[in-house]
Design a protein around this motif. Structure first.
Motif, mmCIF file in Angstrom:
data_model
loop_
_atom_site.group_PDB
_atom_site.id
_atom_site.type_symbol
_atom_site.label_atom_id
_atom_site.label_comp_id
_atom_site.label_asym_id
_atom_site.label_seq_id
_atom_site.Cartn_x
_atom_site.Cartn_y
_atom_site.Cartn_z
ATOM 1 N N ILE A 102 49.921 49.672 -15.121
ATOM 2 C CA ILE A 102 50.642 49.144 -13.962
ATOM 3 C C ILE A 102 51.258 50.279 -13.142
ATOM 4 O O ILE A 102 51.186 50.275 -11.917
ATOM 5 C CB ILE A 102 51.723 48.138 -14.415
ATOM 6 N N THR A 103 51.840 51.263 -13.814
ATOM 7 C CA THR A 103 52.522 52.340 -13.104
ATOM 8 C C THR A 103 51.590 53.100 -12.164
ATOM 9 O O THR A 103 51.917 53.312 -10.999
ATOM 10 C CB THR A 103 53.158 53.332 -14.111
ATOM 11 N N SER A 104 50.416 53.487 -12.677
ATOM 12 C CA SER A 104 49.518 54.261 -11.825
ATOM 13 C C SER A 104 48.916 53.390 -10.718
ATOM 14 O O SER A 104 48.681 53.857 -9.607
ATOM 15 C CB SER A 104 48.420 54.930 -12.659
ATOM 16 N N ARG A 105 48.707 52.105 -11.037
ATOM 17 C CA ARG A 105 48.194 51.184 -10.015
ATOM 18 C C ARG A 105 49.225 51.012 -8.898
ATOM 19 O O ARG A 105 48.899 51.021 -7.717
ATOM 20 C CB ARG A 105 47.880 49.838 -10.673
ATOM 21 N N LEU A 106 50.500 50.903 -9.308
ATOM 22 C CA LEU A 106 51.591 50.764 -8.339
ATOM 23 C C LEU A 106 51.690 51.993 -7.436
ATOM 24 O O LEU A 106 51.852 51.859 -6.231
ATOM 25 C CB LEU A 106 52.918 50.594 -9.083
ATOM 26 N N THR A 107 51.592 53.183 -8.044
ATOM 27 C CA THR A 107 51.664 54.426 -7.270
ATOM 28 C C THR A 107 50.601 54.438 -6.187
ATOM 29 O O THR A 107 50.874 54.778 -5.037
ATOM 30 C CB THR A 107 51.467 55.646 -8.200
ATOM 31 N N HIS A 108 49.387 54.033 -6.556
ATOM 32 C CA HIS A 108 48.309 54.028 -5.578
ATOM 33 C C HIS A 108 48.551 52.994 -4.487
ATOM 34 O O HIS A 108 48.408 53.294 -3.301
ATOM 35 C CB HIS A 108 46.958 53.781 -6.263
ATOM 36 N N TYR A 109 48.948 51.767 -4.882
ATOM 37 C CA TYR A 109 49.209 50.717 -3.890
ATOM 38 C C TYR A 109 50.297 51.149 -2.909
ATOM 39 O O TYR A 109 50.217 50.884 -1.720
ATOM 40 C CB TYR A 109 49.626 49.413 -4.576
ATOM 41 N N ILE A 175 52.331 44.651 -4.563
ATOM 42 C CA ILE A 175 53.311 45.554 -5.162
ATOM 43 C C ILE A 175 54.445 44.750 -5.799
ATOM 44 O O ILE A 175 54.899 45.052 -6.893
ATOM 45 C CB ILE A 175 53.848 46.544 -4.099
ATOM 46 N N LYS A 176 54.852 43.678 -5.103
ATOM 47 C CA LYS A 176 55.917 42.815 -5.597
ATOM 48 C C LYS A 176 55.520 42.184 -6.939
ATOM 49 O O LYS A 176 56.303 42.172 -7.890
ATOM 50 C CB LYS A 176 56.185 41.719 -4.572
ATOM 51 N N ILE A 177 54.285 41.675 -7.003
ATOM 52 C CA ILE A 177 53.797 41.047 -8.232
ATOM 53 C C ILE A 177 53.751 42.065 -9.375
ATOM 54 O O ILE A 177 54.186 41.799 -10.496
ATOM 55 C CB ILE A 177 52.402 40.421 -8.003
ATOM 56 N N LEU A 178 53.239 43.260 -9.065
ATOM 57 C CA LEU A 178 53.140 44.297 -10.098
ATOM 58 C C LEU A 178 54.516 44.754 -10.571
ATOM 59 O O LEU A 178 54.710 45.046 -11.744
ATOM 60 C CB LEU A 178 52.349 45.501 -9.574
ATOM 61 N N ASN A 179 55.470 44.804 -9.629
ATOM 62 C CA ASN A 179 56.829 45.202 -9.995
ATOM 63 C C ASN A 179 57.452 44.218 -10.974
ATOM 64 O O ASN A 179 58.138 44.614 -11.915
ATOM 65 C CB ASN A 179 57.703 45.292 -8.741
ATOM 66 N N ARG A 185 56.159 44.343 -18.990
ATOM 67 C CA ARG A 185 55.222 45.128 -19.798
ATOM 68 C C ARG A 185 54.812 46.374 -19.051
ATOM 69 O O ARG A 185 55.116 46.555 -17.894
ATOM 70 C CB ARG A 185 54.008 44.285 -20.166
ATOM 71 N N GLU A 186 54.078 47.193 -19.762
ATOM 72 C CA GLU A 186 53.650 48.471 -19.241
ATOM 73 C C GLU A 186 52.607 48.324 -18.146
ATOM 74 O O GLU A 186 51.640 47.612 -18.318
ATOM 75 C CB GLU A 186 52.980 49.167 -20.417
#
Lengths: 186, 130
Positions: A102-109, A175-179, A185-186
């Motif tokens: 999730i973290t790396s996906r969020l960074t990219h988004y 981004i909101k959903i991923l946050n 979870r990770e």
């Protein structure tokens, strides 16, 4: 055999889907330049494509280091456009996702969202101001040049701007959903 | 740095990278060994792996074996700091596992049906037999 298609995408995930769809039909992307996609014939479904927005221009040393690392992992950078890079991997080498948490996906988004927000703001600003200025210039001079500018160029710039704004908005939702997910979870 | 942050859980990617790097390895080998170890459950994305390796080098939990110039197939190895962090994490995970297993020990066999058996087996790393 080579073939070429002209396309214009704002949504890079839809672009990615299209490239994978083309790959499934035996057309493997080999180059990209300003809306022109060049394809080479391949085995149907030979490659999986992914598009990434890098932090720097693709020629930047840090980007080059990253692209080299990808190549060591059997991922090929087939084309690039400023900070955007088109990666592909042989389907037989297994599934291909650039990001697995999730973290790396969020960074990219977040990076992509910032990119589209800047593009949206600048295009809407330029589009609006040139709509008014060409309107006044047309009234002033009666020249058809300003009419063309008003009826063709300005709407193109403005719709590009609003397209980018919509893209930014849809990324913001992701981004909101991923946050939310990240709190659990990770 | 506050101690509470130092005690935080590692991400799955970082945990498995530290585990793999108890012997020298390059990126691709790491991805393959982790995929193999977890029977295909954890497949690290190259972008995620790249970011994690850079962060780990910066924290000096791992170190690169090759010189700066020789950038091809760069190999990494865990450092003493990294080993200490890994050991701490192992202890933390052990505690989590212990509490989970204790719960299953306390459950009666039929409450709820099958939950104890499948849950327990999954926790000790076996796939429940159908």
């Amino acid at each position: 055999m080579n073939s070429a298609r002209w396309r214009f995408y704002v949504n890079y995930e839809k672009e990615e889907d299209w490239l994978n769809h083309m790959s499934a039909k035996g057309f493997a992307l080999s180059n990209y330049f300003f809306g022109r996609y060049t394809f080479k014939d391949s085995e149907p479904g030979e490659y999986i494509y992914r598009i990434e927005l890098l932090e720097n221009h693709s020629y930047h040393p840090e980007s080059q280091r990253y692209i080299r690392f990808m190549e060591e992992n059997r991922i090929e950078a087939v084309a690039s456009w400023h900070r955007w890079v088109y990666f592909r991997k042989k389907a037989q080498d297994g599934p291909f996702d650039i990001f697995s948490d999730i973290t790396s996906r969020l960074t990219h988004y977040r990076r992509v969202a910032a990119f589209f927000l800047i593009l949206a703001i600048s295009n809407i600003t330029i589009g609006t101001s040139s709509t008014f200025s060409s309107l006044f210039r047309f009234i002033e001079t009666g020249s058809t040049d300003f009419l063309i500018l008003l009826l063709v160029s300005c709407p193109i710039i403005l719709s590009l701007g609003f397209g980018c704004l919509l893209m930014w908005n849809s990324l913001r939702k992701k981004i909101k959903i991923l946050n939310l997910e990240k709190q659990l979870r990770e | 740095m506050p101690e509470s942050i130092e005690r935080g859980a590692l991400t799955e990617a970082v945990y498995y990278i530290l585990l793999s790097l108890h012997q020298p390895m390059h990126g691709y080998a790491m991805m393959q060994s982790i995929e193999h170890l977890t029977a295909g459950r954890v497949i690290l994305g190259s972008g995620t792996l790249y970011g994690a390796l850079n962060a780990l080098v910066q924290k000096q939990w791992i170190t690169s074996l090759s010189s700066e110039k020789d950038s091809r197939q760069k190999k990494y190895i865990i450092t003493e700091t990294g080993k200490a962090v890994f050991l701490n994490e192992l202890e933390r995970l052990g505690e989590l596992l212990f509490h989970g297993l204790t719960l299953f020990e306390e459950l009666s066999d039929d409450d709820p049906p099958g939950y104890k058996r499948t849950g327990y087996l999954r926790m000790i790393g076996n796939k429940p037999t159908p």
